[in-house]
Motif scaffolding. Structure first.
Motif, PDB file in Angstrom:
ATOM      1  N   UNK A 282     -36.190   1.091   9.198  1.00  0.00           N
ATOM      2  CA  UNK A 282     -37.098   0.407   8.271  1.00  0.00           C
ATOM      3  C   UNK A 282     -36.487  -0.861   7.704  1.00  0.00           C
ATOM      4  N   UNK A 283     -35.160  -0.880   7.515  1.00  0.00           N
ATOM      5  CA  UNK A 283     -34.521  -2.075   6.931  1.00  0.00           C
ATOM      6  C   UNK A 283     -33.894  -2.977   7.991  1.00  0.00           C
ATOM      7  N   UNK A 284     -34.059  -2.644   9.265  1.00  0.00           N
ATOM      8  CA  UNK A 284     -33.409  -3.431  10.322  1.00  0.00           C
ATOM      9  C   UNK A 284     -33.853  -4.895  10.318  1.00  0.00           C
ATOM     10  N   UNK A 285     -35.145  -5.122  10.010  1.00  0.00           N
ATOM     11  CA  UNK A 285     -35.649  -6.492  10.044  1.00  0.00           C
ATOM     12  C   UNK A 285     -35.235  -7.306   8.817  1.00  0.00           C
ATOM     13  N   UNK A 286     -34.472  -6.682   7.903  1.00  0.00           N
ATOM     14  CA  UNK A 286     -33.912  -7.472   6.806  1.00  0.00           C
ATOM     15  C   UNK A 286     -32.649  -8.212   7.245  1.00  0.00           C
ATOM     16  N   UNK A 287     -32.047  -7.802   8.366  1.00  0.00           N
ATOM     17  CA  UNK A 287     -30.776  -8.392   8.803  1.00  0.00           C
ATOM     18  C   UNK A 287     -30.900  -9.884   9.117  1.00  0.00           C
ATOM     19  N   UNK A 288     -31.900 -10.327   9.902  1.00  0.00           N
ATOM     20  CA  UNK A 288     -31.960 -11.762  10.235  1.00  0.00           C
ATOM     21  C   UNK A 288     -32.242 -12.670   9.044  1.00  0.00           C
ATOM     22  N   UNK A 289     -32.783 -12.123   7.957  1.00  0.00           N
ATOM     23  CA  UNK A 289     -33.147 -12.979   6.828  1.00  0.00           C
ATOM     24  C   UNK A 289     -31.944 -13.732   6.280  1.00  0.00           C
ATOM     25  N   UNK A 290     -30.771 -13.080   6.270  1.00  0.00           N
ATOM     26  CA  UNK A 290     -29.599 -13.720   5.672  1.00  0.00           C
ATOM     27  C   UNK A 290     -29.235 -15.011   6.406  1.00  0.00           C
ATOM     28  N   UNK A 291     -29.291 -14.989   7.724  1.00  0.00           N
ATOM     29  CA  UNK A 291     -28.992 -16.214   8.487  1.00  0.00           C
ATOM     30  C   UNK A 291     -29.984 -17.309   8.147  1.00  0.00           C
ATOM     31  N   UNK A 292     -31.254 -16.952   7.982  1.00  0.00           N
ATOM     32  CA  UNK A 292     -32.266 -17.958   7.657  1.00  0.00           C
ATOM     33  C   UNK A 292     -32.082 -18.478   6.233  1.00  0.00           C
ATOM     34  N   UNK A 293     -31.762 -17.609   5.291  1.00  0.00           N
ATOM     35  CA  UNK A 293     -31.531 -18.056   3.920  1.00  0.00           C
ATOM     36  C   UNK A 293     -30.308 -18.954   3.824  1.00  0.00           C
ATOM     37  N   UNK A 294     -29.283 -18.668   4.619  1.00  0.00           N
ATOM     38  CA  UNK A 294     -28.055 -19.457   4.567  1.00  0.00           C
ATOM     39  C   UNK A 294     -28.142 -20.749   5.379  1.00  0.00           C
ATOM     40  N   UNK A 295     -28.828 -20.719   6.529  1.00  0.00           N
ATOM     41  CA  UNK A 295     -28.666 -21.798   7.505  1.00  0.00           C
ATOM     42  C   UNK A 295     -29.948 -22.450   7.999  1.00  0.00           C
ATOM     43  N   UNK A 296     -31.108 -22.160   7.418  1.00  0.00           N
ATOM     44  CA  UNK A 296     -32.351 -22.698   7.974  1.00  0.00           C
ATOM     45  C   UNK A 296     -32.359 -24.233   8.012  1.00  0.00           C
ATOM     46  N   UNK A 297     -31.866 -24.877   6.958  1.00  0.00           N
ATOM     47  CA  UNK A 297     -31.843 -26.349   6.937  1.00  0.00           C
ATOM     48  C   UNK A 297     -30.952 -26.891   8.047  1.00  0.00           C
TER      49      UNK A 297
END
Length: 437
Positions: A282-297
């Motif tokens: 259930x929480x597996x799809x929370x993993x990629x969020x950190x990369x996007x929050x840190x590096x999206x720009x």
């Protein structure tokens, strides 16, 4: 839309309880959300800062690797803090965990400001690492607070306030970091974090200990009753009912699992093992969020998007995340967890795949950055709508009372380890795929 949903919350919860839920959520998630995102948008300005600090023009690869460490050291510290949090929050109290975490966060915010002002990147790294440790301790404390002080019928909405506060302050962090606002003034940007941490300390100082902790750990019914009056209101009619419910819950908590033998039991018993794996899924799809929050720009800049588009897409992504949390809180009791979690997770996987495809299409389609822009915005919306909060409800709701806390801790630790490995790996692997010219 925002005002309509907030008004709905006032109809579902008393004004007093809703207000305290928001205050408790802000006391941790405000500085937390700001800290994990304010470095995302002013990436070019931080490159100038690092070059000036070392009196040396870093190569693209050197800069990205150093920046990867500065950004992602947060998750390493957060993992360590999750191991420490039971020692503090469970033994010393939820308030001790929350206020000690917030005070340390304030000190680390001052240290990080000094690192920027005096061009000392090593202090920035140390401050960020320690801040992540104490943020994890404070985070675990507010999770317990938001589950333990509201009436049982209001806990779902109360718990959602943490994700609402997180998404809102992620937006604040990214937006203030744009060049149009404070992106060119890094020391002032860091000063905002000091202000948020100071407000968090003031909000925390007025809170009493959790009623459940006072009754369960301290066996102090009078203090627990006084705490309940504070959280529910002096004239609330729900106090007596809440105290009865609390005593019933504590009967189950008296034999809570915590030993190595209990951990072995979780892995050995099929029903408990299935619950743990469902919680992890259930929480597996929370993993990629950190990369996007840190590096999206940074990623959008490498897709040849303009600085303006890159920075404001990152801000818009967390606006969509914020809107999604509001909609999710509105819908969760109407259509259920499964109906939100599974479709939103599928859409999120599609969006992450679209961002990846944008890089492969870059040589033949020169506007591929807009594929990534659209995918990031959609991913932010569905993450807030059906992944960010709901995923963390699954394991506790499926677990027997005796194993509930332990299973949730195992899920949280494994998820944090995954997130740390993933976020530390993405940028180095990306540099292997797209070498600097």
């Amino acid at each position: 839309l925002y005002l309509a949903i907030v008004f709905h919350y006032f109809l579902q919860m008393s004004v007093h309880i809703f207000s305290l839920s928001l205050q408790i959520a802000f006391s941790c998630m405000g500085p937390f959300g700001f800290a994990v995102t304010f470095l995302n948008t002013p990436v070019e300005e931080f490159k100038v800062y690092l070059n000036a600090s070392y009196n040396y023009n870093l190569t693209v690869d050197e800069y990205k690797l150093l920046w990867n460490v500065i950004q992602n050291i947060w998750l390493i510290g957060f993992l360590l803090g999750m191991f420490l949090s039971p020692i503090i929050s469970d033994r010393l109290g939820r308030k001790v965990g929350l206020i000690s975490g917030n005070i340390c966060n304030l000190l680390m915010a001052i240290l990080q400001w000094a690192a920027i002002y005096f061009y000392l990147p090593s202090l920035l790294l140390v401050g960020r690492f320690i801040s992540s440790i104490v943020s994890a301790i404070a985070f675990q404390s507010i999770v317990l607070y938001l589950q333990e002080f509201p009436p049982s019928s209001k806990r779902g909405i109360s718990s959602y306030t943490s994700d609402i506060a997180l998404s809102f302050f992620c937006f604040i962090g990214m937006t203030l970091g744009t060049n149009e606002i404070l992106g060119d003034h890094l020391s002032i940007l860091m000063g905002v974090q000091i202000v948020l941490c100071a407000i968090s300390v003031l909000l925390t100082a007025r809170l009493p200990e959790s009623p459940k902790f006072l009754l369960l750990k301290k066996n102090d019914e009078a203090a627990a009753l006084a705490s309940t009056h504070f959280f529910h209101g002096e004239k609330s009619r729900s106090v007596d009912k809440f105290m009865r419910e609390l005593k019933e819950e504590i009967k189950g908590d008296a034999s809570s699992a915590h030993s190595l033998r209990d951990i072995v039991t979780i892995f050995a018993e099929p029903a408990l093992r299935k619950t743990m794996f469902l919680g992890l899924a259930a929480v597996e799809m929370t993993v990629p969020l950190w990369t996007l929050l840190f590096n999206s720009t940074d990623l959008l800049l490498d897709l040849n998007a303009s600085k303006f588009v890159s920075q404001w897409t990152s801000s818009a992504m967390v606006i969509c995340y914020f809107i999604g949390t509001l909609l999710g809180a509105f819908l969760i009791d109407r259509i259920g967890r499964r109906s939100l979690l599974i479709p939103c997770s599928a859409i999120s996987m599609f969006c992450i795949g679209a961002v990846t495809c944008a890089f492969y299409l870059k040589p033949i389609f020169h506007q591929s950055e807009y594929i990534a822009v659209a995918a990031l915005l959609m991913n932010g919306l569905v993450f807030g709508l059906g992944i960010g909060s709901i995923g963390w409800f699954i394991a506790p709701e499926l677990s027997p009372q005796r194993y509930r806390s332990l299973i949730q801790s195992i899920v949280a630790i494994i998820n944090t380890v995954q997130s740390a490995i993933f976020t530390f790996s993405v940028m180095p692997l990306y540099l292997l795929r797209v070498p600097s010219e």
